[in-house]
Design a protein around this motif. Structure first.
Motif, PDB file in Angstrom:
ATOM      1  N   LEU A   1     -15.368 -50.878   4.344  1.00 29.94           N
ATOM      2  CA  LEU A   1     -14.061 -51.231   4.011  1.00 29.94           C
ATOM      3  C   LEU A   1     -12.971 -50.057   3.888  1.00 29.94           C
ATOM      4  N   ALA A   2     -13.793 -48.573   3.617  1.00 25.70           N
ATOM      5  CA  ALA A   2     -12.731 -47.739   3.340  1.00 25.70           C
ATOM      6  C   ALA A   2     -12.371 -47.157   4.735  1.00 25.70           C
ATOM      7  N   LYS A   3     -12.883 -47.692   5.893  1.00 31.94           N
ATOM      8  CA  LYS A   3     -12.199 -47.343   7.196  1.00 31.94           C
ATOM      9  C   LYS A   3     -10.825 -47.789   7.008  1.00 31.94           C
ATOM     10  N   ASP A   4     -10.591 -48.719   6.695  1.00 33.02           N
ATOM     11  CA  ASP A   4      -9.164 -49.207   6.453  1.00 33.02           C
ATOM     12  C   ASP A   4      -8.305 -49.192   5.219  1.00 33.02           C
ATOM     13  N   ASN A   5      -9.145 -49.025   4.224  1.00 35.77           N
ATOM     14  CA  ASN A   5      -8.557 -48.765   2.630  1.00 35.77           C
ATOM     15  C   ASN A   5      -9.404 -47.543   2.211  1.00 35.77           C
ATOM     16  N   PRO A   6      -8.754 -46.538   2.013  1.00 36.45           N
ATOM     17  CA  PRO A   6      -9.379 -45.353   1.459  1.00 36.45           C
ATOM     18  C   PRO A   6      -9.683 -45.364  -0.045  1.00 36.45           C
ATOM     19  N   ASP A   7      -9.352 -46.525  -0.698  1.00 32.29           N
ATOM     20  CA  ASP A   7      -9.534 -46.793  -2.197  1.00 32.29           C
ATOM     21  C   ASP A   7     -10.952 -47.240  -2.380  1.00 32.29           C
ATOM     22  N   TYR A   8     -11.785 -47.551  -1.313  1.00 33.32           N
ATOM     23  CA  TYR A   8     -13.270 -47.743  -1.233  1.00 33.32           C
ATOM     24  C   TYR A   8     -14.020 -46.750  -1.061  1.00 33.32           C
ATOM     25  N   GLU A   9     -13.474 -45.366  -0.772  1.00 29.57           N
ATOM     26  CA  GLU A   9     -14.343 -44.160  -0.520  1.00 29.57           C
ATOM     27  C   GLU A   9     -15.280 -44.009  -1.765  1.00 29.57           C
ATOM     28  N   LEU A  10     -16.467 -43.315  -1.361  1.00 26.51           N
ATOM     29  CA  LEU A  10     -17.227 -42.789  -2.395  1.00 26.51           C
ATOM     30  C   LEU A  10     -16.857 -41.520  -3.002  1.00 26.51           C
ATOM     31  N   PRO A  11     -16.434 -41.280  -4.006  1.00 24.28           N
ATOM     32  CA  PRO A  11     -15.711 -39.967  -4.391  1.00 24.28           C
ATOM     33  C   PRO A  11     -16.716 -38.776  -4.372  1.00 24.28           C
ATOM     34  N   LYS A  12     -16.205 -37.719  -3.788  1.00 23.96           N
ATOM     35  CA  LYS A  12     -17.278 -36.686  -3.577  1.00 23.96           C
ATOM     36  C   LYS A  12     -17.621 -36.097  -4.989  1.00 23.96           C
ATOM     37  N   LYS A  13     -16.926 -36.250  -5.946  1.00 21.67           N
ATOM     38  CA  LYS A  13     -17.573 -35.593  -7.129  1.00 21.67           C
ATOM     39  C   LYS A  13     -18.665 -36.282  -7.735  1.00 21.67           C
ATOM     40  N   HIS A  14     -19.072 -37.533  -7.241  1.00 24.57           N
ATOM     41  CA  HIS A  14     -20.123 -37.985  -7.832  1.00 24.57           C
ATOM     42  C   HIS A  14     -21.472 -37.770  -6.904  1.00 24.57           C
ATOM     43  N   PHE A  15     -21.423 -36.774  -6.054  1.00 20.75           N
ATOM     44  CA  PHE A  15     -22.458 -36.498  -5.329  1.00 20.75           C
ATOM     45  C   PHE A  15     -23.116 -35.287  -5.709  1.00 20.75           C
ATOM     46  N   LYS A  16     -24.442 -35.498  -5.493  1.00 20.88           N
ATOM     47  CA  LYS A  16     -25.392 -34.181  -5.952  1.00 20.88           C
ATOM     48  C   LYS A  16     -26.697 -33.904  -5.071  1.00 20.88           C
ATOM     49  N   VAL A  17     -26.858 -32.723  -4.588  1.00 21.10           N
ATOM     50  CA  VAL A  17     -28.037 -32.344  -3.755  1.00 21.10           C
ATOM     51  C   VAL A  17     -29.359 -32.311  -4.736  1.00 21.10           C
ATOM     52  N   ILE A  18     -30.207 -32.997  -4.388  1.00 17.91           N
ATOM     53  CA  ILE A  18     -31.340 -32.862  -5.137  1.00 17.91           C
ATOM     54  C   ILE A  18     -32.748 -32.819  -4.448  1.00 17.91           C
ATOM     55  N   ASN A  19     -33.332 -31.740  -4.412  1.00 17.10           N
ATOM     56  CA  ASN A  19     -34.551 -31.639  -3.573  1.00 17.10           C
ATOM     57  C   ASN A  19     -34.220 -31.527  -2.010  1.00 17.10           C
ATOM     58  N   GLY A  20     -32.813 -31.219  -1.857  1.00 16.59           N
ATOM     59  CA  GLY A  20     -32.102 -31.074  -0.487  1.00 16.59           C
ATOM     60  C   GLY A  20     -31.806 -32.498   0.105  1.00 16.59           C
ATOM     61  N   VAL A  21     -31.789 -33.519  -0.538  1.00 20.81           N
ATOM     62  CA  VAL A  21     -31.265 -34.946  -0.334  1.00 20.81           C
ATOM     63  C   VAL A  21     -29.850 -35.051  -1.071  1.00 20.81           C
ATOM     64  N   LYS A  22     -29.007 -35.385  -0.378  1.00 19.84           N
ATOM     65  CA  LYS A  22     -27.586 -35.830  -0.985  1.00 19.84           C
ATOM     66  C   LYS A  22     -27.613 -37.208  -1.525  1.00 19.84           C
ATOM     67  N   LEU A  23     -27.394 -37.057  -3.023  1.00 22.43           N
ATOM     68  CA  LEU A  23     -27.416 -38.366  -3.738  1.00 22.43           C
ATOM     69  C   LEU A  23     -26.249 -38.889  -4.452  1.00 22.43           C
ATOM     70  N   TYR A  24     -26.091 -40.209  -4.565  1.00 24.65           N
ATOM     71  CA  TYR A  24     -24.810 -40.434  -5.396  1.00 24.65           C
ATOM     72  C   TYR A  24     -25.320 -40.793  -6.876  1.00 24.65           C
ATOM     73  N   GLY A  25     -24.461 -40.655  -7.728  1.00 28.65           N
ATOM     74  CA  GLY A  25     -24.678 -40.918  -9.317  1.00 28.65           C
ATOM     75  C   GLY A  25     -23.923 -40.209 -10.173  1.00 28.65           C
ATOM     76  N   GLY A  26     -24.744 -40.227 -11.282  1.00 30.31           N
ATOM     77  CA  GLY A  26     -24.046 -39.442 -12.497  1.00 30.31           C
ATOM     78  C   GLY A  26     -24.845 -40.278 -13.795  1.00 30.31           C
ATOM     79  N   PHE A  27     -24.711 -39.476 -14.987  1.00 34.29           N
ATOM     80  CA  PHE A  27     -24.935 -40.265 -16.129  1.00 34.29           C
ATOM     81  C   PHE A  27     -24.195 -39.183 -17.351  1.00 34.29           C
ATOM     82  N   TYR A  28     -24.510 -39.852 -18.396  1.00 33.52           N
ATOM     83  CA  TYR A  28     -23.716 -39.422 -19.678  1.00 33.52           C
ATOM     84  C   TYR A  28     -24.660 -38.684 -20.573  1.00 33.52           C
ATOM     85  N   THR A  29     -25.130 -37.561 -21.120  1.00 35.51           N
ATOM     86  CA  THR A  29     -25.781 -37.128 -22.214  1.00 35.51           C
ATOM     87  C   THR A  29     -25.258 -37.867 -23.332  1.00 35.51           C
TER      88      THR A  29
END
Length: 760
Positions: free
Chosen positions: A228-256
């Motif tokens: 959907l993001a191809k026509d509407n950028p509001d569906y993009e996954l925000p870059k700030k929620h990506f992290k490289v773990i053991n060489g793999v780019k993963l999406y997510g996040g949590f609250y301590t």
């Protein structure tokens, strides 16, 4: 759609003045949402500046409200010419929890309350009275118009739910969400912290739940969003929620837990209570992938419909659950904890030797009672921690504890609220038909939320006392960004807020006027709200000789622009005139634009020149009604309906489904003749959840096919007086259905189809 950032301060003030002038009518001139219980306006303003004096005669109950006023005065660059005072005092006359009185005079504001929440609600009203300048970076002083208000809430539970599991939203945005909730007097934030897609809250006993369970490769929902993001950028996954773990780019996040403590305090200071949800026993794949021994099958996978749940027949399950909820209970001061307990895939329980043994030992007759066993046991544990349990309305199945609070969401189970009230269970009303803000909007969505009556469930006066309030829910499977969240939530949240707070009789035109008056405030808050819909046309329009296109724009400060070459309108496209004469088939694309360059939905209007469709005859020899056919089974499109699957036939008076107990998924067909009482162009309005297709004269008129939430589509057709072949196909994919058909006659009267319209 992508909306552009807010423009300059000068444009904002022009818009504010323009809208205010255009709507300067009788009460409410001040556009307050929710609408106060009573309000009287006077001439003059109170000037809130850096030197405004605050006197506290209310005690500690006023501390949070005073802190908010100090934040407001800190925005002001100058002192008021004549410093006025704001006085907090205890209200001796009875007020409901959260109620207040507010008196604004030229030299003094008096806030009367008897609770902290009441004092904060009075400040929220002052914020709305100051208008857009409150949200600008620099103001000379804040002007509060003179007014006298007495206000009390309709319900004590005025909530918003936020699913941060399917897609993650960070702490700064949650704080912004809390600010906006408080602004509209919403006081409960229900955080859905765990689900199959991600575990978002730190549990120190099980650190892997966030170390691993909070991160993922692309899910099936992510894949849809990226498409959907191809026509509407509001569906993009925000870059700030990506992290490289053991060489793999993963999406997510949590609250301590420390971060959550800070958020809880932030919310408390603004009169908002945070209620945590850890959904059990289903929706647990973020945990069971790491601990598959928690399930009956020993696998973390999807069953027939939902993911494998926790096994309620293993003591290790309760050890895990109690460890998790011990930390949750210690972390969240709210008296409520939400257990979830919805959409549980019970197939593996039926095959489990442990479950068979437990059922025999406890005298449990079936898996529904087995779920009830889990819920009751967890509720006792939560009670031991001084907490009250909330569960989705599935907790009714198999028996419910009288101390549990029910969250009613399944609109297709209308008897659930009555059942809960008769058992003495308090409930929060959040039926998906009205309160699921992840459901796609159309031009009727806002009025639909505003029309919601949470007491209209065959409840007696005694039953109604068990309705604690209402809540809007936002599930984020397909909401991946803050912009998309705001587009889906606003302005529906405003209608919900009014429904939850205001005791006055409903007046849609009055509410719409106030909502439009609030648009400059929403702009100043940088909220990516959905524009009010354009009206006065059908997207599939018909004419015989000529027609007129008159677009009704409910916001006079917005400009409607259009194109005829197939491209989408831009801020430089032609302005829509009062009317356009149509003499040949044509296509128009129209959209409303604000003075800041933002635009609303783009409407495509197709005009087709037609000859009047000849009738097949008159009503002589025909009987009223339609032939009805019912097909149990799952169909993804009306094209898949098979006559060999037909289970029932009948004659219906109109568009109704005369099946006492429909299957979870099914299809229907209504056939016969539509009687056109006069010659002319007819407009049909077809609203359905899920898919529907309307055919007249053997040709498809309205195509509303496929799986979707309740959505209305319209189309016009030129008919001669008489009977015309009629067919309406409908599919229901599961989760409750809507099927409504209305028409507007050539005389301009819109009405629901009735028995006298149909023959067979």
């Amino acid at each position: 759609m992508k909306l552009k950032p807010i423009g300059t301060i000068s444009l904002l003030f022009i818009m504010l003045l323009f809208v205010t002038k255009a709507n300067a009518q009788s009460f409410p001139n001040y556009y307050l949402i929710p609408k106060p219980e009573s309000m009287e306006t006077q001439d003059g303003i109170f000037s809130l500046g850096k030197n405004t004096i605050v006197n506290n005669n209310l005690g500690k109950e006023a501390n949070a409200a005073i802190a908010e006023l100090k934040r407001m005065s800190s925005l002001c660059s100058q002192s008021a010419t004549k410093p006025g005072s704001i006085i907090f005092k205890n209200e001796t006359k009875p007020l409901l929890e959260g109620g207040y009185k507010l008196s604004v005079k030229k030299d003094q504001i008096i806030i009367s309350a008897n609770t902290e929440e009441g004092a904060l609600n009075a400040v929220s009203t002052i914020k709305q009275l100051t208008g857009a300048p409150l949200f600008l970076t620099k103001v000379v002083a804040l002007e509060v118009p003179c007014v006298t208000i007495t206000d009390n809430p309709r319900f004590q539970w005025r909530g918003m739910h936020f699913d941060v599991s399917r897609h993650f939203f960070d702490l700064p945005y949650l704080r912004k969400t809390i600010d906006r909730m408080a602004y509209f007097k919403l006081n409960k934030l229900h955080l859905h912290l765990t689900d199959d897609e991600g575990w978002r809250i730190e549990i120190k006993k099980y650190p892997e739940l966030t170390q691993k369970g909070a991160w993922r490769t692309y899910s099936r929902h992510d894949s849809v969003c990226l498409t959907l993001a191809k026509d509407n950028p509001d569906y993009e996954l925000p870059k700030k929620h990506f992290k490289v773990i053991n060489g793999v780019k993963l999406y997510g996040g949590f609250y301590t837990q420390e971060e959550m403590k800070g958020l809880i305090k932030y919310a408390q200071d603004r009169g908002v209570e945070i209620i945590p949800e850890i959904d059990m026993p289903g929706h647990m794949m973020a945990a069971t992938k790491l601990m598959p021994w928690l399930t009956s099958s020993g696998q973390a996978a999807f069953g027939k419909t939902f993911s494998e749940p926790l096994c309620p027949c293993k003591e290790t399950t309760f050890e895990f659950a109690e460890n998790v909820f011990s930390e949750i209970a210690a972390l969240f001061p709210s008296q409520y904890i939400h257990l979830g307990a919805d959409e549980v895939e019970k197939t593996s329980w039926e095959k489990s030797p442990e479950c068979a043994e437990l059922m025999k030992k406890e005298g449990i007759k079936g898996v529904e009672e087995l779920q009830s066993y889990f819920v009751h046991r967890m509720e006792k544990f939560l009670n031991s921690k001084g907490k009250k349990m909330i569960g989705w309305d599935e907790i009714l199945e198999g028996g419910i504890s009288p101390t549990a609070t029910l969250m009613y969401w399944r609109a297709w189970v209308p008897q659930a609220p009555k059942m809960a009230a008769e058992k003495g269970n308090y409930m929060i009303m959040t039926p998906g038909e009205y309160c699921y803000f992840d459901a796609q909007q159309d031009d009727n969505s806002l009025q639909k939320v505003y029309s919601f009556d949470p007491l209209n469930y065959n409840l007696t006066e005694d039953d109604k006392k068990f309705v604690s309030g209402i809540q809007g829910n936002v599930w984020t499977e397909y909401i991946s960004t803050e912009n998309r969240y705001e587009y889906m939530v606003y302005p529906r949240m405003l209608a919900l807020a009014e429904n939850a707070w205001s005791n006055s009789s409903k007046d849609w035109n009055d509410f719409e006027n106030r909502f439009i008056g609030q648009l400059p405030l929403l702009d100043a808050m940088h909220i990516n709200y959905r524009f009010p819909g354009l009206r006065g046309f059908s997207t599939k329009s018909a004419f015989v000789d000529k027609a007129e296109l008159k677009v009704i724009n409910p916001v006079s400060a917005f400009k409607v622009r259009y194109t005829t070459d197939g491209s989408n309108p831009t801020a430089s496209s032609q302005l829509m005139p009062a009317k356009i004469d149509i003499t040949q088939s044509a296509q128009f694309k129209v959209a409303a634009f604000s003075s800041t360059g933002r635009h609303g939905d783009v409407y495509t209007i197709d005009y087709q020149q037609q000859n009047y469709l000849e009738p097949v005859g008159n009503t002589e020899g025909m009987k009223n009604g339609l032939k009805f056919s019912y097909y149990p089974g799952l169909y993804k499109s009306v094209k898949e309906i098979k006559e060999t699957d037909r289970d029932k036939q009948d004659i219906t008076k109109g568009i109704e489904i005369p099946v006492a107990n429909t299957a979870g998924s099914f299809a229907t067909k209504h056939t016969g003749y539509f009687y056109a009482p006069e010659t002319g162009v007819y407009t049909f309005f077809l609203r359905s959840d899920d898919g529907s297709v309307l055919k007249i004269g053997g040709n498809t008129l309205v195509d509303n096919d496929g799986f979707h939430t309740a959505t209305e589509k319209t189309a016009q057709i030129a008919l001669k007086k008489g009977c015309h072949p009629f067919e309406l196909l409908f599919i229901e994919g599961g989760g409750g259905y809507t099927l409504q058909l209305q028409y507007e006659s050539p005389s301009g009267v819109k009405q629901s189809v009735k028995a006298e319209n149909f023959y067979n």
